[in-house]
Design an enzyme around this catalytic site. Structure first.
Site, PDB file in Angstrom:
ATOM      1  N   ASP A   1      -9.942  32.788  12.953  1.00 51.34           N
ATOM      2  CA  ASP A   1      -9.794  31.687  12.001  1.00 51.34           C
ATOM      3  C   ASP A   1      -8.463  31.668  11.284  1.00 51.34           C
ATOM      4  O   ASP A   1      -8.069  30.648  10.736  1.00 51.34           O
ATOM      5  CB  ASP A   1     -10.858  31.857  10.899  1.00 51.34           C
ATOM      6  CG  ASP A   1     -12.132  31.120  11.236  1.00 51.34           C
ATOM      7  OD1 ASP A   1     -12.070  30.165  12.027  1.00 51.34           O
ATOM      8  OD2 ASP A   1     -13.187  31.506  10.709  1.00 51.34           O
TER       9      ASP A   1
HETATM   10  C1  GLC Z   1     -15.276  35.460  10.225  1.00 53.17           C
HETATM   11  C2  GLC Z   1     -15.836  34.121  10.630  1.00 53.17           C
HETATM   12  C3  GLC Z   1     -15.790  33.972  12.146  1.00 53.17           C
HETATM   13  C4  GLC Z   1     -14.410  34.252  12.675  1.00 53.17           C
HETATM   14  C5  GLC Z   1     -13.929  35.616  12.215  1.00 53.17           C
HETATM   15  C6  GLC Z   1     -12.505  35.910  12.639  1.00 53.17           C
HETATM   16  O1  GLC Z   1     -16.122  36.468  10.640  1.00 53.17           O
HETATM   17  O2  GLC Z   1     -17.160  33.981  10.185  1.00 53.17           O
HETATM   18  O3  GLC Z   1     -16.200  32.675  12.495  1.00 53.17           O
HETATM   19  O4  GLC Z   1     -14.472  34.180  14.067  1.00 53.17           O
HETATM   20  O5  GLC Z   1     -13.994  35.665  10.798  1.00 53.17           O
HETATM   21  O6  GLC Z   1     -11.570  35.092  12.023  1.00 53.17           O
END
Ligand code: GLC
Length: 803
Positions: free
Chosen positions: A494
């Site tokens: 993200d």
């Molecule tokens: C958090 C989010 C997930 C994402 C991860 C890496 O765990 O909930 O959706 O893939 O971060 O950024």
């Protein structure tokens, strides 16, 4: 320093020192009604929606010594006056003679002794019934009769969790408390925000007579709130004030006097906290649980649920921490992430619009498929309902209103508002459901797409199969300069948010894996033209991936909008990322030599003794052109931290290349049950996976955070059971394909699969990690490694020898 131990026989983790480094929690109930309870009895409870229907006020950021949500006071009448303490340790902080918080399956039980009094409080939510029960037993363990007062307390939140903190005028003006007589001296305290008076009323009551009550926090604490939770001034008086608050900070406190409790005698009081539309519903519920028998039955039902849930797969391996995790704690955590996604925890506070994550839930659901496939199917259908007609998906959604949202991408109007991976995860989730159940007909069920017409009805619908194909088509059409999938706002990571035009090598691999799944489905339906089409798509992406992404010793992770790589030896920061290595293998894109080399690079450049880092070196300074990742210091979270969710993917990849020793080393080094002796470094609960551990670029290397709600749970479970122990459901049966530490001699797995129970014994006389297996099912030799799905309700014995 140790804070507790595992009691495997009772399937409880027992906290014996209440001063854990951070609060350690447990979940009770479900999203329909429930929340979490911490080891000092504090509780965050909601009905249906943590953001918009919160019941208790639990402020996670307050110091651990503070009162949060609920507590219990005991008051003893001594010659010198009253002695007040909390059996929960918080908020009075007395040094108990004994303290135990037994973190069980769906309940927590706090047992403490102090001042000649033993308290035993069991906290749970009955299965399928929305009420929090606290079964309180207080025993006089001194040698003289005692007068014991029992005063349970709850502090309410406004139903709109965020408004509670953003508006200190409207909220207090609306908060109302009323006391209703329930006969027999019992009182029901009602509490609601004025606008909810006729629709959603909180209640707090007990099954015993109360002599007085309180509903106002200032009055309870006393002295214009210069009284403290640690020493409420109202408890210095014989009775509470019986004040019905019509504004302000509402609480519920009930005074139970228990006169002359003889030595060894006990008093039992059951409190109930819940929410109903009105008094009739409330009385119906409280009448039920006023009877201790019904409380005991409900607790029994809870036990039965967990017995059934856990009985579907169990293991006996040479590693006791692995057994512990796979038999109890990991499946429990999978159930919790399945229920709560990333909605509500000590870290995911449920105040705003987080709700269920599309990609998160698509992965969580795979972790419960072998136990509750029907419920898994229901969640998959919900997920497909928030897939858009163009094949992409909403990033998150509210499971009650089914309204979707675009997540953090909305904070950046200059960026795309879709995530390039979301929709592809559901393809894997559907595959996992079919492999578990054999229900290929699911592919022909119709499910609407997300977009609605003016009447609020969906504009278009399609079969599950159609949904899967549209997901693939979306990615195929959305490709950039190298013919690789465009990043959108982000992919699984993200926090890397590159300019429009950037491409994601991770999404390329996920697309590859999704294509493999669709090809398998097509094979099951004997759809030759689909097999051909998607095999061509696969070959096309594999070619582009290998042509552009190989960096010499590993695969790069992104191409930026200008074509420059990220995750390459040419970068100063973020030279190598974990996901393009593991997923190049999982997708089958990596050639055999490149697979070995990429995984070797992970081992030498990213592995630490406490888990594998997500990337290295971390960025060192805020850089909006790279996105959220640069908001973290080096070594934290996605910026070079040990982001655990990614570790099982490397285990799966190592198992795919036959490296069982390493797959297991990676499993073992992040097993929280093995951290019990180093908690002062780790800090989080040793009975669940956290989301992240600080990496070795950070001064607090080894410190865990964001426990419970992490995709680590589902993937660690899948990696351990399917890739390492090698018991994998497939479209054609149960495949036995272990990839284990070579020193293991044997292990056993008992697994229910499509209505038959398989007792599987695997022996490894040659001390190999992987090899062809010689299979016998019920004493009959079978060619290959596939155990048939008998689906006959019977028990079957499977003997497998690794050769
Ligand atoms: C958090 C989010 C997930 C994402 C991860 C890496 O765990 O909930 O959706 O893939 O971060 O950024």
């Amino acid at each position: 320093m140790k804070y507790g131990y595992f009691d495997d026989a009772s399937r409880e983790y027992v906290i014996t020192n209440p001063k854990t480094p951070v609060k350690w929690i447990n979940y009770i109930g479900t999203l329909a009604f429930g929340g979490f309870v911490d080891h000092t009895g504090g509780a965050l409870l909601c009905k249906g929606d943590p953001s918009y229907n919160r019941i208790t006020r639990y402020i996670a950021q307050l110091p651990s010594s503070e009162f949060k949500g609920e507590t219990l006071y005991v008051r003893l009448k001594e010659d010198t006056g009253y002695k007040v303490f909390s059996p929960f340790f918080v908020p009075t902080l007395d040094k108990h003679d004994r303290f135990e918080c037994r973190v069980g399956l769906g309940y927590s039980r706090i047992i403490s002794e102090y001042y000649g009094v033993r308290a035993e409080v069991t906290i749970f939510v009955p299965p399928d019934d929305g009420v929090e029960i606290r079964d309180i037993v207080i025993t006089n363990i001194s040698k003289t009769p005692r007068s014991i007062d029992i005063i349970p307390v709850v502090e309410y939140s406004h139903f709109d969790a965020l408004k509670q903190f953003t508006n200190a005028d409207w909220v207090p003006q609306t908060m109302q408390s009323v006391c209703v007589d329930d006969g027999g001296g019992r009182k029901i305290l009602l509490q609601y925000a004025f606008m909810k008076r006729d629709t959603a009323v909180n209640y707090f009551t007990s099954n015993a007579a109360v002599s007085s009550f309180e509903t106002s926090r200032p009055v309870f604490l006393g002295d214009n709130e210069y009284g403290r939770w640690g020493r409420p001034l109202s408890l210095e008086k014989d009775e509470l004030s019986n004040y019905e608050a019509r504004r302000g900070d509402n609480i519920g406190a009930l005074m139970h006097h228990c006169e002359k409790v003889q030595p060894n005698a006990c008093v039992r009081i059951i409190t109930m906290l819940g929410q109903e539309a009105g008094i009739d519903g409330i009385k119906e519920k409280t009448a039920r649980y006023c009877d201790p028998k019904n409380v005991e039955n409900a607790f029994d039902q809870l036990r039965k649920f967990w017995d059934g849930y856990l009985s579907r797969l169990s293991v006996a391996t040479p590693d006791k921490d692995m057994n512990r995790m796979l038999n109890i704690y990991n499946p429990r955590q999978c159930y919790i992430t399945f229920n709560w996604s990333r909605y509500l925890s000590l870290y995911q506070l449920g105040y705003g619009n987080r709700e269920l994550g599309y990609r998160d839930s698509s992965q969580d659901v795979m972790g419960v498929m072998d136990r509750i496939a029907d419920k898994g199917r229901e969640l998959i259908i919900k997920l497909l309902q928030v897939q858009k007609a163009n094949g992409s998906a909403m990033h998150q959604f509210n499971p009650l209103t089914m309204k979707g949202g675009e997540g953090d991408s909305l904070e950046r109007p200059d960026m795309p508002h879709y995530y390039s991976d979301d929709h592809l995860w559901t393809v894997l989730a559907v595959g996992s459901y079919i492999k578990e159940t054999g229900n290929i007909a699911f592919l022909h069920e119709t499910v609407p797409y997300y977009e609605k017409g003016p009447s609020g009805k969906p504009i278009e619908q399609g079969t599950v199969w159609d949904h899967m194909l549209r997901a693939l088509e979306f990615t195929r059409k959305d490709r950039g300069a190298h013919g690789l999938p465009r990043l959108g706002f982000a992919d699984w990571n993200d926090s890397v948010n590159l300019k429009i035009g950037a491409e994601s090598l991770f999404t390329a691999c996920l697309y590859g894996k999704a294509l493999l799944e669709v090809i398998e489905c097509a094979r099951s339906m004997n759809d030759l033209s689909a097999i051909k089409t998607y095999a061509d798509y696969y070959a096309e992406m594999k070619l582009a991936f290998n042509e552009h992404a190989w960096d010499g010793a590993w695969y790069v992770r992104y191409f930026d909008h200008d074509g420059s790589p990220l995750g390459s030896h040419r970068n100063t920061h973020g030279k190598i990322y974990i996901n393009s290595q593991s997923w190049s293998v999982i997708s089958g894109f990596a050639t055999p030599q490149r697979a070995i080399s990429a995984l070797e690079s992970v081992h030498t450049m990213l592995n630490t003794s406490k888990g594998i880092k997500l990337s290295m070196p971390g960025f060192n300074g805020f850089d909006p052109s790279k996105g959220g990742i640069t908001t973290y210091p080096p070594g934290a979270k996605e910026n070079g931290g040990i982001f655990l969710h990614t570790n099982p993917w490397v285990m799966i990849a190592e198992a795919m290349v036959g490296n069982g020793d390493r797959a297991y080393e990676y499993y073992r080094q992040i097993n929280p049950a093995a951290k019990n002796d180093i908690i002062d470094e780790f800090e989080c609960e040793p009975y669940v996976y956290p989301q992240n551990i600080l990496g070795d670029e950070h001064p607090q290397f080894g410190l865990a955070r964001n426990s419970w709600l992490s995709g680590t749970s589902s993937w660690a479970y899948q990696a351990a059971t399917q890739s390492i122990l090698g018991i994998a459901p497939t479209y054609r049966g149960l495949r036995i394909d272990p990839c284990i530490p070579s020193e293991w001699k044997e292990y056993r797995v008992k697994r229910v699969f499509r209505n038959s129970t398989y007792s599987i014994h695997i022996s490894n006389p040659l001390h190999k990690s992987k090899g062809a297996v010689a299979l016998e099912v019920d004493g009959i030799k079978i060619e290959g490694n596939m155990v048939p799905a008998f689906a006959n309700g019977k028990d079957h014995k499977v003997e497998a020898v690794i050769q």
